[in-house]
Enzyme design. Structure first.
Site, PDB file in Angstrom:
ATOM      1  N   TYR A 166       0.830  -1.205   0.000  1.00 58.06           N
ATOM      2  CA  TYR A 166       0.000   0.000   0.000  1.00 58.06           C
ATOM      3  C   TYR A 166       0.867   1.259   0.000  1.00 58.06           C
ATOM      4  O   TYR A 166       0.614   2.214  -0.743  1.00 58.06           O
ATOM      5  CB  TYR A 166      -0.902  -0.040   1.231  1.00 58.06           C
ATOM      6  CG  TYR A 166      -1.846   1.119   1.395  1.00 58.06           C
ATOM      7  CD1 TYR A 166      -3.006   1.224   0.624  1.00 58.06           C
ATOM      8  CD2 TYR A 166      -1.608   2.095   2.361  1.00 58.06           C
ATOM      9  CE1 TYR A 166      -3.886   2.276   0.800  1.00 58.06           C
ATOM     10  CE2 TYR A 166      -2.487   3.154   2.537  1.00 58.06           C
ATOM     11  CZ  TYR A 166      -3.623   3.240   1.760  1.00 58.06           C
ATOM     12  OH  TYR A 166      -4.496   4.279   1.931  1.00 58.06           O
ATOM     13  N   LYS A 170       0.944   4.100  -2.911  1.00 60.32           N
ATOM     14  CA  LYS A 170       0.538   5.457  -2.586  1.00 60.32           C
ATOM     15  C   LYS A 170       1.670   6.461  -2.822  1.00 60.32           C
ATOM     16  O   LYS A 170       1.415   7.605  -3.224  1.00 60.32           O
ATOM     17  CB  LYS A 170       0.038   5.533  -1.150  1.00 60.32           C
ATOM     18  CG  LYS A 170      -1.340   4.905  -0.955  1.00 60.32           C
ATOM     19  CD  LYS A 170      -2.347   5.478  -1.927  1.00 60.32           C
ATOM     20  CE  LYS A 170      -3.769   5.099  -1.626  1.00 60.32           C
ATOM     21  NZ  LYS A 170      -4.715   5.573  -2.677  1.00 60.32           N
TER      22      LYS A 170
END
Length: 308
Positions: A166, A170
């Site tokens: 993640y 991001k």
């Protein structure tokens, strides 16, 4: 400054069935936008599929007198995204705003994570955002108008244990924003990144009840609405949560320049405090700006002249 409105604008909001995406979609619709409610209807780990949430948001918008339709494209599927964009153009004839919000979590320490889980999260967040932007890009260029919002996270900018997939996805939003900002500027396409801290189903297990109430998605959406408005800035990372807003910037220290005889790892170690000194640190405008800085510093140290 007058009211920010989106009358006659068409927006695509991904992951718009729940949480932040729902809040963004409702905020746009309340101010006049026609909205595509994109949601695959999966659990937060990407499993399952249902159109109920997206259809519920469409019903909310229609109840307030707005226009919306649901599309269940998996944003990591390029053909599905192209179909969503084609249906939007067939229905409304333009696309002005793309809000890239869809995401999943598959948390695990890097040592225990399967690479399939790493790829899946990157596919949804990074490739999904790229798919949506790529499908909308020629339309926005032709219109000479476009507003794109990407979604990053503190996990990508600062790190968070157990979120290597993640966090990597991001952090990639910043690179995508920087380049699309440059490439879109001549066609009045502005590209920004939202860095939200919200109480959603993706953070439900991590926050105490009081914090969840303070960090409601609705406290963040005003910042998003500004980032996709007609007078929006571009290339901005906007932190948002609980009604707080702040800009995140990436700086580079002034640093040092070592001549050939001193350019050794030992000298780098000895001069580390000078290299990392934040005094007079500056923003670098683009990749070539860093190259130019280093070349000019090296030329100056050697008594050379560069015509830049």
């Amino acid at each position: 400054m007058g009211d920010i409105r989106f009358d006659n604008r068409v927006a695509i909001v991904t992951g718009a069935g729940v949480g932040l995406g729902r809040s963004h979609a409702l905020g746009l619709a309340q101010r006049g936008a026609k909205v595509v409610i994109n949601d695959l209807g999966v659990a937060r780990d990407g499993s399952g599929q249902s159109s109920d949430a997206a259809l519920s948001v469409v019903a909310e918008i229609e109840a307030m007198g707005g226009e919306a339709f649901a599309h269940g494209a998996d944003v990591s599927d390029e053909d599905a995204v192209k179909d969503m964009v084609a249906q939007t153009m067939e229905r409304w004839g333009r696309i002005d705003i793309a809000v890239n919000n869809a995401g999943i979590l598959m948390d695990k320490t890097f040592a225990k994570m399967e690479m399939s889980a790493f790829r899946k999260v990157v596919d949804v967040h990074l490739i999904g955002s790229a798919n949506v932007c790529h499908a909308c890009w020629p339309i926005m260029r032709e219109q000479k108008y476009g507003r794109v919002a990407l979604t990053t996270s503190a996990s990508g900018m600062y790190g968070n244990f157990g979120q290597s997939n993640y966090g990597a996805a991001k952090a990639a939003m910043l690179g995508l924003m920087n380049v699309l900002h440059m490439e879109g500027a001549r066609d009045n396409i502005r590209v920004n990144t939202l860095a939200p801290t919200a109480a959603t189903r993706m953070t439900a297990d991590l926050l105490p009840q009081t914090a969840q109430e303070l960090l409601a998605p609705e406290t963040i959406t005003p910042g998003l609405l500004y980032l996709v408005s007609e007078d929006a800035p571009s290339q901005v990372i906007l932190g948002a949560g609980a009604g707080s807003f702040a800009q995140t910037r990436i700086y580079e220290t002034i640093g040092i320049t070592l001549e050939d005889g001193d350019n050794t790892p030992e000298t780098v170690a000895a001069r580390w405090s000078d290299i990392t000194d934040p005094t007079d640190q500056e923003q670098i405008p683009d990749a070539f700006g860093q190259t130019k800085k280093y070349a000019l510093n090296a030329a100056k140290a050697r008594g050379l002249k560069l015509d830049w």
